[in-house]
Enzyme design. Structure first.
Site, PDB file in Angstrom:
ATOM      1  N   GLY A   8       0.937  -1.253   0.109  1.00  0.00           N
ATOM      2  CA  GLY A   8      -0.059  -0.105  -0.042  1.00  0.00           C
ATOM      3  C   GLY A   8       0.844   1.218  -0.142  1.00  0.00           C
ATOM      4  O   GLY A   8       0.353   2.199   0.575  1.00  0.00           O
ATOM      5  N   PHE A   9       2.107   1.259  -0.747  1.00  0.00           N
ATOM      6  CA  PHE A   9       3.126   2.470  -0.557  1.00  0.00           C
ATOM      7  C   PHE A   9       2.577   3.419  -1.257  1.00  0.00           C
ATOM      8  O   PHE A   9       3.205   4.623  -1.024  1.00  0.00           O
ATOM      9  CB  PHE A   9       4.327   1.693  -1.164  1.00  0.00           C
ATOM     10  N   HIS A 153     -12.746  11.169  11.893  1.00  0.00           N
ATOM     11  CA  HIS A 153     -11.731  10.909  11.080  1.00  0.00           C
ATOM     12  C   HIS A 153     -11.977  11.582   9.673  1.00  0.00           C
ATOM     13  O   HIS A 153     -12.989  12.222   9.451  1.00  0.00           O
ATOM     14  CB  HIS A 153     -11.372   9.296  10.713  1.00  0.00           C
ATOM     15  N   LYS A 157     -11.938   7.612   4.797  1.00  0.00           N
ATOM     16  CA  LYS A 157     -11.870   6.507   5.615  1.00  0.00           C
ATOM     17  C   LYS A 157     -13.005   5.601   5.230  1.00  0.00           C
ATOM     18  O   LYS A 157     -14.086   5.732   5.119  1.00  0.00           O
ATOM     19  CB  LYS A 157     -11.929   6.729   7.161  1.00  0.00           C
ATOM     20  N   THR A 164      -9.346   1.864  16.129  1.00  0.00           N
ATOM     21  CA  THR A 164      -9.115   2.189  17.478  1.00  0.00           C
ATOM     22  C   THR A 164     -10.360   2.388  18.548  1.00  0.00           C
ATOM     23  O   THR A 164     -10.274   1.815  19.526  1.00  0.00           O
ATOM     24  CB  THR A 164      -8.413   3.771  17.372  1.00  0.00           C
TER      25      THR A 164
END
Ligand code: NAP
EC number: 1.17.1.8
Length: 263
Positions: A8-9, A153, A157, A164
């Protein structure tokens, strides 16, 4: 040197992690993965012209071409389980930040890691402050069982509630006196108004442009309230946790869930 691949760079987190690995003196970036990448080498990207790091579109080709100790994963919930499973099968220690894992998936990955005698880490939040926020919340809920989680967020997203928030609720649930909150007769006039229900605790997900990752754990008692809040203002906030994870997982023989297990 710890040899690392980043899956996922090209994503927001993956790009930040790639930069961290390149700049870290004890890490060597040996490959990066993205199924839609056009480049064959990172050197084709202007910031990385000096580097020689192969870009892979398929994980099967990656493991045949490079030897890696750790696999950083910041991809999407849909592929993260498969990627983590694959890394463990190939005895590459996963350091996974991608969220959206179910309890059953985490359990099956821990089982596989033990069979493979390979370390690993799944951390819904790599920020040290967020780990402390979860621990403080776990302490507070023993005195204040009335609690609601509000996580906030950025609006790109994919999963809700955030990993979390789920992890915080799971940790609190272990020590919280069982309680269904609010008025037993309450009715939502618009569906979802009271948020998600996790064992009687409510979780609310806010999605707005401009935000990165934030969470507020709000407690109420008789005549008093307590709010514990953490804010990640920059994705760099997660990188010391990712680096710590890479250094620790290569010494482990099983996968752990939560950065707090390595601190
Ligand atoms: P993002 O910008 O959408 O990046 C995801 C990247 O994954 C995209 O570049 C996507 O490529 C790529 N991808 C999709 N399928 C793939 C595959 N099979 N193999 C390799 N790469 C693949 O998302 P983000 O904001 O970076 O967030 C990534 C994940 O990290 C999310 O789950 C998020 O919740 C989580 N996160 C965790 C933390 C933490 O501390 N643990 C902190 C922040 C975010 P294409 O666009 O080409 O499909």
């Amino acid at each position: 040197m710890i040899k690392i691949v980043v899956a996922g760079f090209k994503g927001r987190m993956g790009a930040t992690a790639t930069k961290m690995v390149i700049e870290h003196e004890r890490f060597e970036l040996v490959g990066v993965l993205d199924p839609h990448a056009q480049e064959k080498n990172l050197s084709e990207i202007s910031d990385y012209q000096e580097l020689n790091v192969p870009v892979f579109k398929e994980k099967e080709t990656l493991v045949k071409s490079v030897v890696a100790d750790a696999w950083i994963d910041f991809t999407i919930p849909k592929v993260a389980y498969e990627n983590t499973y694959f890394a463990l099968e190939n005895k590459i220690a996963p350091v996974v930040g991608t969220t959206g894992f179910t309890e059953e998936q985490v359990a099956s990955l821990i089982k596989l890691s033990k069979a493979q005698k390979t370390g690993g880490l799944i951390a819904p939040n790599f920020a040290i402050g967020a780990v402390l926020m979860m621990e403080f919340a776990t302490k507070a809920v023993q005195y204040f069982p009335d609690v609601e989680i509000i996580e906030l967020h950025h609006d790109n997203k994919l999963d809700a509630p955030s990993g979390t928030a789920v992890k915080t609720a799971e940790m609190m649930e272990e020590v919280r006196a069982k309680k269904a909150q609010g008025n037993p007769d309450e009715k939502e006039t618009i569906k979802g108004a009271r948020g998600a229900d996790y064992e009687g605790m409510r979780i609310h997900s806010v999605r707005l442009p401009g935000l990165i990752a934030h969470q507020q754990v709000q407690f109420g008692g008789t005549g008093e309230g307590l709010t514990i809040r953490h804010d990640s203002y920059d994705r760099a906030s997660f990188m010391s946790g990712v680096a710590l994870g890479c250094e620790k997982v290569v010494e482990l023989k099983e996968l752990v869930y939560g950065l707090e297990n390595l601190l």
